[in-house]
Design a protein around this motif. Structure first.
Motif, PDB file in Angstrom:
ATOM      1  N   LEU A   1       8.633  23.273 -13.286  1.00 50.89           N
ATOM      2  CA  LEU A   1       8.790  21.747 -13.214  1.00 50.89           C
ATOM      3  C   LEU A   1       7.813  21.128 -12.739  1.00 50.89           C
ATOM      4  CD1 LEU A   1      12.695  21.844 -12.576  1.00 50.89           C
ATOM      5  CD2 LEU A   1      11.502  21.559 -14.941  1.00 50.89           C
ATOM      6  N   SER A   2       6.826  21.735 -11.988  1.00 51.49           N
ATOM      7  CA  SER A   2       5.932  21.073 -11.427  1.00 51.49           C
ATOM      8  C   SER A   2       6.137  20.122 -10.252  1.00 51.49           C
ATOM      9  CB  SER A   2       4.854  20.032 -12.109  1.00 51.49           C
ATOM     10  OG  SER A   2       4.146  21.022 -13.133  1.00 51.49           O
ATOM     11  N   LEU A   3       7.550  20.356  -9.712  1.00 51.54           N
ATOM     12  CA  LEU A   3       7.984  19.526  -8.561  1.00 51.54           C
ATOM     13  C   LEU A   3       7.427  20.178  -7.183  1.00 51.54           C
ATOM     14  CD1 LEU A   3      11.767  19.412  -9.690  1.00 51.54           C
ATOM     15  CD2 LEU A   3       9.787  17.433  -9.877  1.00 51.54           C
ATOM     16  N   LEU A   4       7.306  19.199  -6.343  1.00 50.24           N
ATOM     17  CA  LEU A   4       6.661  19.387  -5.055  1.00 50.24           C
ATOM     18  C   LEU A   4       7.482  20.051  -4.112  1.00 50.24           C
ATOM     19  CD1 LEU A   4       4.469  17.672  -6.500  1.00 50.24           C
ATOM     20  CD2 LEU A   4       3.669  17.107  -3.983  1.00 50.24           C
ATOM     21  N   PRO A   5       7.147  21.175  -3.411  1.00 52.84           N
ATOM     22  CA  PRO A   5       8.085  21.880  -2.552  1.00 52.84           C
ATOM     23  C   PRO A   5       8.035  21.154  -1.193  1.00 52.84           C
ATOM     24  CG  PRO A   5       6.233  23.529  -3.553  1.00 52.84           C
ATOM     25  CD  PRO A   5       5.972  22.084  -3.969  1.00 52.84           C
ATOM     26  N   THR A   6       9.109  21.356  -0.402  1.00 53.71           N
ATOM     27  CA  THR A   6       9.132  20.718   0.991  1.00 53.71           C
ATOM     28  C   THR A   6       8.721  21.801   1.986  1.00 53.71           C
ATOM     29  OG1 THR A   6      11.433  21.153   1.230  1.00 53.71           O
ATOM     30  CG2 THR A   6      10.821  19.210   0.347  1.00 53.71           C
ATOM     31  N   ARG A   7       8.599  22.955   1.588  1.00 53.04           N
ATOM     32  CA  ARG A   7       8.249  24.218   2.402  1.00 53.04           C
ATOM     33  C   ARG A   7       6.872  24.622   2.637  1.00 53.04           C
ATOM     34  NH1 ARG A   7      12.088  26.757   4.850  1.00 53.04           N
ATOM     35  NH2 ARG A   7      13.930  26.611   4.225  1.00 53.04           N
ATOM     36  N   LYS A   8       6.003  24.452   3.638  1.00 51.42           N
ATOM     37  CA  LYS A   8       4.538  24.643   3.714  1.00 51.42           C
ATOM     38  C   LYS A   8       4.387  25.991   3.179  1.00 51.42           C
ATOM     39  CE  LYS A   8       5.412  23.856   8.437  1.00 51.42           C
ATOM     40  NZ  LYS A   8       4.786  23.752   9.654  1.00 51.42           N
ATOM     41  N   SER A   9       4.957  26.935   3.301  1.00 56.52           N
ATOM     42  CA  SER A   9       4.653  28.660   2.888  1.00 56.52           C
ATOM     43  C   SER A   9       4.611  28.731   1.425  1.00 56.52           C
ATOM     44  CB  SER A   9       5.643  29.434   3.228  1.00 56.52           C
ATOM     45  OG  SER A   9       6.915  29.003   2.782  1.00 56.52           O
ATOM     46  N   VAL A  10       5.161  27.764   0.785  1.00 54.55           N
ATOM     47  CA  VAL A  10       5.032  27.626  -0.725  1.00 54.55           C
ATOM     48  C   VAL A  10       3.842  27.285  -1.384  1.00 54.55           C
ATOM     49  CG1 VAL A  10       6.347  27.084  -3.007  1.00 54.55           C
ATOM     50  CG2 VAL A  10       7.697  27.333  -0.955  1.00 54.55           C
ATOM     51  N   TYR A  11       3.083  26.318  -0.514  1.00 51.52           N
ATOM     52  CA  TYR A  11       1.841  25.923  -0.985  1.00 51.52           C
ATOM     53  C   TYR A  11       0.482  26.908  -0.746  1.00 51.52           C
ATOM     54  CZ  TYR A  11       3.883  21.291  -1.154  1.00 51.52           C
ATOM     55  OH  TYR A  11       4.422  19.965  -1.677  1.00 51.52           O
ATOM     56  N   GLU A  12       0.854  28.113  -0.023  1.00 50.84           N
ATOM     57  CA  GLU A  12       0.238  29.215  -0.036  1.00 50.84           C
ATOM     58  C   GLU A  12       0.154  30.155  -1.117  1.00 50.84           C
ATOM     59  OE1 GLU A  12      -2.100  28.996   2.193  1.00 50.84           O
ATOM     60  OE2 GLU A  12      -1.562  27.026   2.894  1.00 50.84           O
ATOM     61  N   VAL A  13       1.182  30.043  -1.884  1.00 49.19           N
ATOM     62  CA  VAL A  13       1.492  30.826  -3.060  1.00 49.19           C
ATOM     63  C   VAL A  13       0.372  30.426  -4.098  1.00 49.19           C
ATOM     64  CG1 VAL A  13       3.114  31.756  -5.011  1.00 49.19           C
ATOM     65  CG2 VAL A  13       4.018  31.170  -2.628  1.00 49.19           C
ATOM     66  N   PRO A  14      -0.453  31.537  -4.522  1.00 51.89           N
ATOM     67  CA  PRO A  14      -1.690  31.162  -5.624  1.00 51.89           C
ATOM     68  C   PRO A  14      -1.287  30.247  -6.688  1.00 51.89           C
ATOM     69  CG  PRO A  14      -1.758  33.346  -4.843  1.00 51.89           C
ATOM     70  CD  PRO A  14      -0.463  33.105  -4.117  1.00 51.89           C
ATOM     71  N   ALA A  15       0.033  30.699  -7.220  1.00 51.46           N
ATOM     72  CA  ALA A  15       0.395  29.892  -8.747  1.00 51.46           C
ATOM     73  C   ALA A  15       0.901  28.299  -8.233  1.00 51.46           C
ATOM     74  CB  ALA A  15       1.659  30.775  -9.050  1.00 51.46           C
ATOM     75  N   VAL A  16       1.258  28.173  -7.080  1.00 50.63           N
ATOM     76  CA  VAL A  16       1.543  26.821  -6.593  1.00 50.63           C
ATOM     77  C   VAL A  16       0.365  26.309  -6.247  1.00 50.63           C
ATOM     78  CG1 VAL A  16       3.014  25.571  -4.981  1.00 50.63           C
ATOM     79  CG2 VAL A  16       3.813  27.460  -6.108  1.00 50.63           C
ATOM     80  N   LYS A  17      -0.466  26.802  -5.382  1.00 48.29           N
ATOM     81  CA  LYS A  17      -1.743  26.320  -4.637  1.00 48.29           C
ATOM     82  C   LYS A  17      -2.815  25.958  -6.003  1.00 48.29           C
ATOM     83  CE  LYS A  17      -3.520  28.267  -1.411  1.00 48.29           C
ATOM     84  NZ  LYS A  17      -4.258  29.192  -0.631  1.00 48.29           N
ATOM     85  N   ASN A  18      -2.833  26.549  -7.188  1.00 45.80           N
ATOM     86  CA  ASN A  18      -3.574  26.419  -8.294  1.00 45.80           C
ATOM     87  C   ASN A  18      -2.874  25.521  -9.497  1.00 45.80           C
ATOM     88  OD1 ASN A  18      -5.525  28.198  -7.122  1.00 45.80           O
ATOM     89  ND2 ASN A  18      -4.727  30.022  -8.110  1.00 45.80           N
ATOM     90  N   ASN A  19      -1.774  25.084  -9.109  1.00 44.44           N
ATOM     91  CA  ASN A  19      -1.274  24.072 -10.218  1.00 44.44           C
ATOM     92  C   ASN A  19      -1.851  22.847  -9.959  1.00 44.44           C
ATOM     93  OD1 ASN A  19       0.688  21.939 -10.811  1.00 44.44           O
ATOM     94  ND2 ASN A  19       2.224  23.380 -11.254  1.00 44.44           N
ATOM     95  N   GLU A  20      -2.571  22.133 -10.970  1.00 45.24           N
ATOM     96  CA  GLU A  20      -3.174  20.876 -11.274  1.00 45.24           C
ATOM     97  C   GLU A  20      -2.487  19.840 -10.821  1.00 45.24           C
ATOM     98  OE1 GLU A  20      -4.224  19.598 -15.030  1.00 45.24           O
ATOM     99  OE2 GLU A  20      -2.647  20.576 -15.988  1.00 45.24           O
ATOM    100  N   MET A  21      -1.094  19.720 -10.889  1.00 46.04           N
ATOM    101  CA  MET A  21      -0.429  18.743 -10.498  1.00 46.04           C
ATOM    102  C   MET A  21      -0.169  18.674  -8.852  1.00 46.04           C
ATOM    103  SD  MET A  21      -0.386  16.628 -12.813  1.00 46.04           S
ATOM    104  CE  MET A  21      -0.543  16.340 -14.526  1.00 46.04           C
ATOM    105  N   VAL A  22      -0.190  19.917  -8.314  1.00 49.15           N
ATOM    106  CA  VAL A  22      -0.173  19.931  -6.894  1.00 49.15           C
ATOM    107  C   VAL A  22      -1.231  19.602  -6.432  1.00 49.15           C
ATOM    108  CG1 VAL A  22       0.281  21.738  -4.998  1.00 49.15           C
ATOM    109  CG2 VAL A  22       1.976  22.022  -7.023  1.00 49.15           C
ATOM    110  N   ARG A  23      -2.146  19.798  -7.091  1.00 48.41           N
ATOM    111  CA  ARG A  23      -3.858  19.607  -6.196  1.00 48.41           C
ATOM    112  C   ARG A  23      -3.670  17.966  -6.107  1.00 48.41           C
ATOM    113  NH1 ARG A  23      -5.919  24.108  -9.535  1.00 48.41           N
ATOM    114  NH2 ARG A  23      -6.824  22.276 -11.067  1.00 48.41           N
ATOM    115  N   PHE A  24      -3.011  17.531  -7.082  1.00 52.64           N
ATOM    116  CA  PHE A  24      -3.010  16.104  -6.865  1.00 52.64           C
ATOM    117  C   PHE A  24      -2.124  15.413  -6.068  1.00 52.64           C
ATOM    118  CE2 PHE A  24      -1.303  11.838  -7.717  1.00 52.64           C
ATOM    119  CZ  PHE A  24      -2.408  11.175  -7.277  1.00 52.64           C
ATOM    120  N   PHE A  25      -0.870  15.807  -6.276  1.00 59.02           N
ATOM    121  CA  PHE A  25       0.086  15.479  -5.603  1.00 59.02           C
ATOM    122  C   PHE A  25       0.348  15.537  -3.928  1.00 59.02           C
ATOM    123  CE2 PHE A  25       1.742  13.556  -9.766  1.00 59.02           C
ATOM    124  CZ  PHE A  25       2.231  12.355  -9.501  1.00 59.02           C
ATOM    125  N   LYS A  26      -0.124  16.855  -3.762  1.00 58.73           N
ATOM    126  CA  LYS A  26       0.026  17.252  -2.536  1.00 58.73           C
ATOM    127  C   LYS A  26      -0.597  16.193  -1.442  1.00 58.73           C
ATOM    128  CE  LYS A  26       1.438  19.662   1.207  1.00 58.73           C
ATOM    129  NZ  LYS A  26       0.685  19.489   2.313  1.00 58.73           N
TER     130      LYS A  26
END
Length: 425
Positions: free
Chosen positions: A345-370
């Motif tokens: 769903l491209s929703l942003l996690p609240t856990r720091k560790s999830v942002y280290e997962v490659p699939a999440v880190k490379n999500n284009e919307m995460v790159r903007f919204f984080k």
């Protein structure tokens, strides 16, 4: 996310999608075995996600039931616009309240103040708390106790149709003044209106207010701020955009109308959040998903700012199955579940560790919204926080229809705040 008044849909309350036929509001085994051992009984879960999200959340609930086969999860999707009042009515009447609810961040302090939420400190619901983003934790705390687990964090951004802006020969506007200037060119070259302005939802007023250096209140010093010069300028900005035809707005059904206008290409831009990424991409204007661009919300004359939103998971204080409810919250706020909601769903996690997962880190919307979330403006996490929006909604409508001047609207909003917040100046 706060879909605020924002995520309200016209759909009626979806009947409980019962994963196992059980009674509402607790278990058939008391506290699910309070003395310890295997979890059992029923957990009723009210999910406030939108139409594009709810299938994923139902599957996640089913996943918990697979891990705990003696626990029956009763999943109910409650439209966002109905959920706050529905929960208060059920909890206040001690009848029909869910065991667990997905609550908008501004609701947590309000529900806790009323005594409707169980404190989660020292329970299994709060797992690996040092892994949470610090800004996500703020809305879960009230008077020294923790009443929720943060599950999703978000803020607003500027969604834009790359092709329409390119065809018009304009850059993505960095300020609302630039947007107003570009609007005539966008209309002339493409036929599209530059912006859909959410005039029906006060949450969308905040970027205009922050853009003028203002805020609703100063909760620390207990001062009402919305009726100062910044508040007046914010009302002037939304009025000017609509009057100049740089923006189109509606007094009602703004959520549905905005996403439809963006999907159909009748507007080039809209201020929206990550919860609507998949919905926007489902439209004919974004058959090429790469055509959807996201940029920071335009700035005002003094600053750029967008509110922090998101979703928490809370447990009803009157639950008859607290053990299973705590376990359900732990599961639904876990890194594994947050990674899945991001990937689907491209929703942003609240856990720091999830942002280290490659699939999440490379999500284009995460790159903007984080980064946008990291710079978002924290709202006042006070019991009356959610109630601060209704006076803005009333005055937005009056300003946009010409029934009140920006000066009158700011003053009326401030007066309403002082009645609500008795000890504020």
């Amino acid at each position: 996310m706060r879909r605020g008044i924002r995520g309200a849909t016209a759909t009626a309350l979806v009947a409980g999608l019962t994963l196992a036929a059980t009674a509402c509001g607790g278990g058939d085994s008391g506290n699910g075995g309070d003395s310890g051992g295997e979890l059992s009984g029923t957990v009723t879960f009210w999910d406030t996600s939108n139409d594009a999200e709810k299938a994923t959340y139902r599957k996640l609930a089913e996943g918990f039931q697979k891990q705990h086969p003696k626990v029956h999860v009763k999943y109910v999707n409650v439209p966002f616009g109905d959920a706050n009042a529905k929960f208060k009515n059920a909890a206040g009447g001690n009848s029909g309240a869910p065991d667990v609810m997905r609550t908008e961040v501004a609701w947590t302090a309000d529900f806790a103040n009323l005594g409707y939420l169980a404190p989660l400190d020292g329970t299994p619901a709060l797992d690996k708390t040092d892994d949470y983003l610090p800004q996500a934790v703020g809305s879960t705390e009230f008077k020294g106790k923790t009443y929720a687990a943060p599950q999703v964090i978000d803020t607003l951004g500027l969604f834009y149709n790359k092709k329409l802006l390119k065809d018009a020969g304009v850059e993505v506007p960095k300020t609302f003044a630039e947007l107003a200037t570009a609007a005539k060119k966008i209309k002339a070259k493409t036929g599209a209106t530059a912006l859909y302005l959410r005039g029906d939802d006060p949450y969308w007023f905040l970027p205009y207010l922050y853009g003028e250096g203002g805020d609703m209140v100063d909760a620390r010093d207990k001062v009402v701020q919305i009726d100062d010069g910044a508040g007046v300028k914010a009302f002037k900005t939304i009025k000017g955009l609509v009057d100049s035809k740089a923006a189109v707005t509606d007094a009602t059904d703004g959520y549905e109308n905005q996403i439809k206008a963006l999907k159909d290409g009748t507007v080039a831009m809209a201020v929206d959040g990550p919860w609507d990424i998949e919905a926007a991409r489902a439209g004919k204007g974004f058959k090429d998903k790469k055509n959807l661009g996201v940029a920071p919300v335009p700035a005002g004359s003094r600053a750029q700012g967008s509110p922090q939103g998101g979703w928490n998971l809370s447990v009803y204080a009157g639950s008859k199955n607290l053990r299973a409810s705590y376990a359900f919250v732990k599961y639904m706020s876990s890194a594994t579940v947050q990674q899945e909601t991001n990937e689907k769903l491209s929703l942003l996690p609240t856990r720091k560790s999830v942002y280290e997962v490659p699939a999440v880190k490379n999500n284009e919307m995460v790159r903007f919204f984080k980064p946008a979330v990291d710079g978002a403006v924290q709202r006042p996490w006070i019991a009356e926080g959610n109630s601060l929006f209704e006076p803005i909604k009333v005055q937005m409508n009056k300003v946009l229809t010409g029934a009140a001047t920006p000066e009158q609207a700011a003053k009326a909003t401030g007066n309403a705040y002082r009645k609500l917040l008795k000890d504020y100046k």
